[in-house]
Design a protein around this motif. Structure first.
Motif, PDB file in Angstrom:
ATOM      1  N   GLY A  22      69.181  51.868  -8.729  1.00 12.37           N
ATOM      2  CA  GLY A  22      70.043  52.138  -7.582  1.00 12.37           C
ATOM      3  C   GLY A  22      69.367  51.749  -6.276  1.00 12.37           C
ATOM      4  N   THR A  23      70.076  51.984  -5.173  1.00 11.29           N
ATOM      5  CA  THR A  23      69.604  51.521  -3.853  1.00 11.29           C
ATOM      6  C   THR A  23      68.258  52.144  -3.484  1.00 11.29           C
ATOM      7  N   VAL A  24      68.225  53.469  -3.411  1.00  7.62           N
ATOM      8  CA  VAL A  24      67.005  54.149  -2.964  1.00  7.62           C
ATOM      9  C   VAL A  24      65.914  54.039  -4.041  1.00  7.62           C
ATOM     10  N   GLY A  25      66.316  54.207  -5.308  1.00  6.22           N
ATOM     11  CA  GLY A  25      65.349  54.162  -6.406  1.00  6.22           C
ATOM     12  C   GLY A  25      64.623  52.831  -6.492  1.00  6.22           C
ATOM     13  N   HIS A  43      66.838  53.684 -15.694  1.00 10.31           N
ATOM     14  CA  HIS A  43      68.224  53.420 -15.294  1.00 10.31           C
ATOM     15  C   HIS A  43      69.129  54.071 -16.312  1.00 10.31           C
ATOM     16  N   HIS A  44      70.426  54.124 -15.972  1.00  7.65           N
ATOM     17  CA  HIS A  44      71.415  54.656 -16.906  1.00  7.65           C
ATOM     18  C   HIS A  44      72.327  53.510 -17.302  1.00  7.65           C
ATOM     19  N   THR A  45      73.325  53.177 -16.438  1.00  4.99           N
ATOM     20  CA  THR A  45      74.251  52.086 -16.764  1.00  4.99           C
ATOM     21  C   THR A  45      73.796  50.749 -16.164  1.00  4.99           C
ATOM     22  N   GLY A  46      72.786  50.766 -15.325  1.00  5.12           N
ATOM     23  CA  GLY A  46      72.436  49.564 -14.546  1.00  5.12           C
ATOM     24  C   GLY A  46      71.346  48.717 -15.180  1.00  5.12           C
ATOM     25  N   ALA A  47      71.542  48.307 -16.456  1.00  4.62           N
ATOM     26  CA  ALA A  47      70.482  47.553 -17.151  1.00  4.62           C
ATOM     27  C   ALA A  47      70.123  46.259 -16.411  1.00  4.62           C
ATOM     28  N   ASP A  70      70.452  58.678 -20.249  1.00  7.33           N
ATOM     29  CA  ASP A  70      71.415  59.530 -19.551  1.00  7.33           C
ATOM     30  C   ASP A  70      70.713  60.855 -19.304  1.00  7.33           C
ATOM     31  N   LEU A  71      70.379  61.134 -18.062  1.00  8.83           N
ATOM     32  CA  LEU A  71      69.532  62.293 -17.749  1.00  8.83           C
ATOM     33  C   LEU A  71      70.295  63.614 -17.742  1.00  8.83           C
ATOM     34  N   THR A  72      71.612  63.571 -18.029  1.00  8.89           N
ATOM     35  CA  THR A  72      72.321  64.840 -18.203  1.00  8.89           C
ATOM     36  C   THR A  72      72.072  65.388 -19.618  1.00  8.89           C
ATOM     37  N   ASN A  96      62.076  62.190  -9.186  1.00  8.84           N
ATOM     38  CA  ASN A  96      63.447  62.502  -9.628  1.00  8.84           C
ATOM     39  C   ASN A  96      64.402  62.051  -8.533  1.00  8.84           C
ATOM     40  N   ASN A  97      64.853  60.810  -8.655  1.00 10.60           N
ATOM     41  CA  ASN A  97      65.724  60.209  -7.618  1.00 10.60           C
ATOM     42  C   ASN A  97      67.173  60.071  -8.078  1.00 10.60           C
ATOM     43  N   ALA A  98      67.419  60.000  -9.389  1.00 16.84           N
ATOM     44  CA  ALA A  98      68.782  59.768  -9.896  1.00 16.84           C
ATOM     45  C   ALA A  98      69.725  60.840  -9.367  1.00 16.84           C
ATOM     46  N   HIS A 162      79.523  70.532  -3.414  1.00 20.54           N
ATOM     47  CA  HIS A 162      78.753  70.544  -4.673  1.00 20.54           C
ATOM     48  C   HIS A 162      77.446  69.776  -4.520  1.00 20.54           C
ATOM     49  N   TYR A 163      77.523  68.656  -3.803  1.00 24.10           N
ATOM     50  CA  TYR A 163      76.334  67.826  -3.560  1.00 24.10           C
ATOM     51  C   TYR A 163      75.298  68.607  -2.740  1.00 24.10           C
ATOM     52  N   ALA A 164      75.760  69.209  -1.638  1.00 22.01           N
ATOM     53  CA  ALA A 164      74.840  69.939  -0.757  1.00 22.01           C
ATOM     54  C   ALA A 164      74.186  71.099  -1.506  1.00 22.01           C
ATOM     55  N   SER A 166      73.689  71.297  -4.733  1.00 22.94           N
ATOM     56  CA  SER A 166      72.739  70.772  -5.731  1.00 22.94           C
ATOM     57  C   SER A 166      71.420  70.390  -5.054  1.00 22.94           C
ATOM     58  N   LYS A 167      71.500  69.853  -3.831  1.00 20.93           N
ATOM     59  CA  LYS A 167      70.279  69.425  -3.136  1.00 20.93           C
ATOM     60  C   LYS A 167      69.488  70.628  -2.615  1.00 20.93           C
ATOM     61  N   ALA A 168      70.204  71.670  -2.135  1.00 22.35           N
ATOM     62  CA  ALA A 168      69.513  72.888  -1.696  1.00 22.35           C
ATOM     63  C   ALA A 168      68.772  73.509  -2.883  1.00 22.35           C
ATOM     64  N   LEU A 195      70.600  59.284   6.358  1.00 20.59           N
ATOM     65  CA  LEU A 195      71.438  58.163   5.909  1.00 20.59           C
ATOM     66  C   LEU A 195      70.580  56.913   5.656  1.00 20.59           C
ATOM     67  N   ILE A 196      70.755  56.358   4.470  1.00 21.30           N
ATOM     68  CA  ILE A 196      69.953  55.195   4.045  1.00 21.30           C
ATOM     69  C   ILE A 196      70.855  53.971   3.918  1.00 21.30           C
ATOM     70  N   SER A 197      70.334  52.876   4.369  1.00 27.38           N
ATOM     71  CA  SER A 197      71.061  51.604   4.334  1.00 27.38           C
ATOM     72  C   SER A 197      71.289  51.138   2.890  1.00 27.38           C
ATOM     73  N   ARG A 198      72.466  50.551   2.652  1.00 27.43           N
ATOM     74  CA  ARG A 198      72.733  49.893   1.375  1.00 27.43           C
ATOM     75  C   ARG A 198      73.542  48.637   1.694  1.00 27.43           C
ATOM     76  N   PRO A 199      73.552  47.624   0.829  1.00 30.47           N
ATOM     77  CA  PRO A 199      74.303  46.414   1.139  1.00 30.47           C
ATOM     78  C   PRO A 199      75.766  46.747   1.433  1.00 30.47           C
TER      79      PRO A 199
HETATM   80  N1  LIG Z   1      71.866  56.740   0.132  1.00 30.48           N
HETATM   81  C1  LIG Z   1      71.690  57.749   0.994  1.00 30.48           C
HETATM   82  O1  LIG Z   1      72.035  57.654   2.200  1.00 30.48           O
HETATM   83  C2  LIG Z   1      71.043  59.009   0.512  1.00 30.48           C
HETATM   84  C3  LIG Z   1      70.774  60.023   1.460  1.00 30.48           C
HETATM   85  C4  LIG Z   1      70.178  61.195   1.039  1.00 30.48           C
HETATM   86  C5  LIG Z   1      69.836  61.365  -0.303  1.00 30.48           C
HETATM   87  N2  LIG Z   1      70.090  60.364  -1.195  1.00 30.48           N
HETATM   88  C6  LIG Z   1      69.717  60.591  -2.592  1.00 30.48           C
HETATM   89  O2  LIG Z   1      68.970  59.479  -3.044  1.00 30.48           O
HETATM   90  C7  LIG Z   1      69.165  59.320  -4.457  1.00 30.48           C
HETATM   91  C8  LIG Z   1      69.569  57.884  -4.752  1.00 30.48           C
HETATM   92  O3  LIG Z   1      70.786  57.605  -4.077  1.00 30.48           O
HETATM   93  P1  LIG Z   1      71.342  56.121  -3.877  1.00 30.48           P
HETATM   94  O4  LIG Z   1      72.014  56.094  -2.562  1.00 30.48           O
HETATM   95  O5  LIG Z   1      70.295  55.131  -4.184  1.00 30.48           O
HETATM   96  O6  LIG Z   1      72.486  56.105  -4.987  1.00 30.48           O
HETATM   97  P2  LIG Z   1      72.743  55.044  -6.160  1.00 30.48           P
HETATM   98  O7  LIG Z   1      72.515  53.668  -5.653  1.00 30.48           O
HETATM   99  O8  LIG Z   1      74.073  55.387  -6.724  1.00 30.48           O
HETATM  100  O9  LIG Z   1      71.595  55.387  -7.208  1.00 30.48           O
HETATM  101  C9  LIG Z   1      71.622  56.562  -7.959  1.00 30.48           C
HETATM  102  C10 LIG Z   1      71.189  56.245  -9.376  1.00 30.48           C
HETATM  103  O10 LIG Z   1      71.312  57.439 -10.164  1.00 30.48           O
HETATM  104  C11 LIG Z   1      71.524  57.025 -11.489  1.00 30.48           C
HETATM  105  N3  LIG Z   1      72.318  57.999 -12.258  1.00 30.48           N
HETATM  106  C12 LIG Z   1      73.539  58.487 -11.974  1.00 30.48           C
HETATM  107  N4  LIG Z   1      73.967  59.286 -12.979  1.00 30.48           N
HETATM  108  C13 LIG Z   1      72.982  59.285 -13.919  1.00 30.48           C
HETATM  109  C14 LIG Z   1      72.829  59.893 -15.187  1.00 30.48           C
HETATM  110  N5  LIG Z   1      73.758  60.692 -15.731  1.00 30.48           N
HETATM  111  N6  LIG Z   1      71.676  59.671 -15.868  1.00 30.48           N
HETATM  112  C15 LIG Z   1      70.722  58.895 -15.358  1.00 30.48           C
HETATM  113  N7  LIG Z   1      70.810  58.262 -14.166  1.00 30.48           N
HETATM  114  C16 LIG Z   1      71.934  58.459 -13.459  1.00 30.48           C
HETATM  115  C17 LIG Z   1      72.303  55.714 -11.448  1.00 30.48           C
HETATM  116  O11 LIG Z   1      71.769  54.869 -12.469  1.00 30.48           O
HETATM  117  P3  LIG Z   1      72.544  53.535 -13.045  1.00 30.48           P
HETATM  118  O12 LIG Z   1      72.920  52.757 -11.811  1.00 30.48           O
HETATM  119  O13 LIG Z   1      71.535  52.873 -13.875  1.00 30.48           O
HETATM  120  O14 LIG Z   1      73.732  54.041 -13.799  1.00 30.48           O
HETATM  121  C18 LIG Z   1      72.073  55.194 -10.026  1.00 30.48           C
HETATM  122  O15 LIG Z   1      71.456  53.930  -9.986  1.00 30.48           O
HETATM  123  C19 LIG Z   1      70.242  60.338  -4.859  1.00 30.48           C
HETATM  124  O16 LIG Z   1      69.620  61.478  -5.418  1.00 30.48           O
HETATM  125  C20 LIG Z   1      70.906  60.668  -3.530  1.00 30.48           C
HETATM  126  O17 LIG Z   1      71.492  61.944  -3.533  1.00 30.48           O
HETATM  127  C21 LIG Z   1      70.690  59.192  -0.819  1.00 30.48           C
END
Ligand SMILES: NC(=O)c1ccc[n+]([C@@H]2O[C@H](COP(=O)([O-])OP(=O)(O)OC[C@H]3O[C@@H](n4cnc5c(N)ncnc54)[C@H](OP(=O)(O)O)[C@@H]3O)[C@@H](O)[C@H]2O)c1
Length: 259
Positions: A22-25, A43-47, A70-72, A96-98, A162-164, A166-168, A195-199
């Motif tokens: 993913g973006t941040v990971g 990764h999960h679905t993003g091979a 699948d980390l669930t 733990n970023n997923a 729910h997100y907030a 989970s993060k707390a 807030l983090i940049s993504r394409p």
């Molecule tokens: N982007 C932001 O502005 C921001 C701000 C604050 C916090 N965060 C936190 O940063 C982390 C990464 O966010 P992101 O923006 O990079 O999102 P993202 O691009 O969607 O990446 C999240 C990754 O989590 C993985 N994931 C989702 N469900 C999963 C599962 N059941 N099992 C295993 N892996 C799973 C996905 O893997 P696959 O793609 O391989 O399926 C995905 O690549 C998250 O925890 C998010 O809450 C992001």
């Protein structure tokens, strides 16, 4: 100026980064590799995206290996850590970023919506941490765990209850785990990004990006590498006496009084 300096050395350490396709990971995995760590790109679905991350790291002379899970699923978390230890001999650092970030009004949420977010963002981190700690304790060399939480863990945005929550909870899990795992030489912290940049984010959400820029004392949104460098710091010996801490990495947004 944005962080072009030298990273703390992680030479030879083995780091597992979840959600690294993913973006941040991907940014976190890249910074760990630049610091000298051998990186397990979970990764999960993003091979295919994971393969690209591995190719980028190895192309720059680093070491990386992609693993799907699948980390669930608790057993899958255990298999991920065992696979990392089998491949590289140990696990020194876990990030733990997923996570998922669905937007939905509280009034329309079901318990199933809530569970889906908590399973992915919180319980996965608990299961991965528990499995990694078993590997670290077997090796007897200590280690680090860093959860990627969010500034929404203390300042929720609308549609993200729910997100907030989970993060707390993730921040409190890290504090509790720091207390219990400290005597084994295992440090547990969180990084809370803003807030983090993504394409495409500038085109998809221009007013949100502009509002963030205007509110941030440092005048920009973050990059995945900003978060990666904070995670590298916490995994390094420079943070040897830091545990149970939430490191906010948000350009200063939450430092400003909202009124
Ligand atoms: N982007 C932001 O502005 C921001 C701000 C604050 C916090 N965060 C936190 O940063 C982390 C990464 O966010 P992101 O923006 O990079 O999102 P993202 O691009 O969607 O990446 C999240 C990754 O989590 C993985 N994931 C989702 N469900 C999963 C599962 N059941 N099992 C295993 N892996 C799973 C996905 O893997 P696959 O793609 O391989 O399926 C995905 O690549 C998250 O925890 C998010 O809450 C992001």
């Amino acid at each position: 100026m944005t962080g072009q300096g030298r990273l703390p050395a992680l030479d030879g350490l083995v780091a597992v980064v979840t959600g690294a396709a993913g973006t941040v990971g991907a940014g976190i995995a890249g910074e760990f590799a630049r610091a000298g760590a051998q990186v397990v790109v979970h990764h999960h679905t993003g091979a295919e995206r994971a393969r690209n991350v591995v190719e980028r790291i190895t192309g720059e002379g680093g070491t990386a290996w992609a693993v799907a899970a699948d980390l669930t699923d608790e057993t899958a978390c255990e298999r991920l850590m065992d696979a990392a230890a089998a491949r590289f001999g140990r696990v020194d650092a876990l990030v733990n970023n997923a996570g998922v970030q669905p937007v939905q009004e509280l009034a329309s949420m079901t318990a199933a919506d809530w569970r889906a977010v908590v399973d992915t963002n919180l319980i996965s981190a608990f299961c991965c941490t528990k499995a990694a700690v078993q590997v670290m304790r077997r090796a007897g060399t200590g280690g680090t765990v860093t959860h990627v939480a969010s500034i929404e863990g203390s300042s929720p945005a609308p549609g993200h209850a729910h997100y907030a929550a989970s993060k707390a909870a993730l921040i409190q899990h890290a504090r509790a785990a720091a207390v219990e795992y400290g005597p084994s030489g295992i440090r547990v912290n969180t990084v809370s990004p803003g807030l983090i940049s993504r394409p495409g984010i500038e085109e998809a959400w221009p007013e949100g990006v502009e509002r963030y820029r205007a509110a941030a004392p440092l005048g920009r949104i973050g990059s995945p590498a900003d978060i990666g460098r904070a995670c590298v710091f916490l995994a390094s010996t420079m943070a040897d006496w830091v545990t149970g801490h939430d490191l906010v990495v948000d350009g200063g947004v939450t430092a400003r009084s909202p009124w």
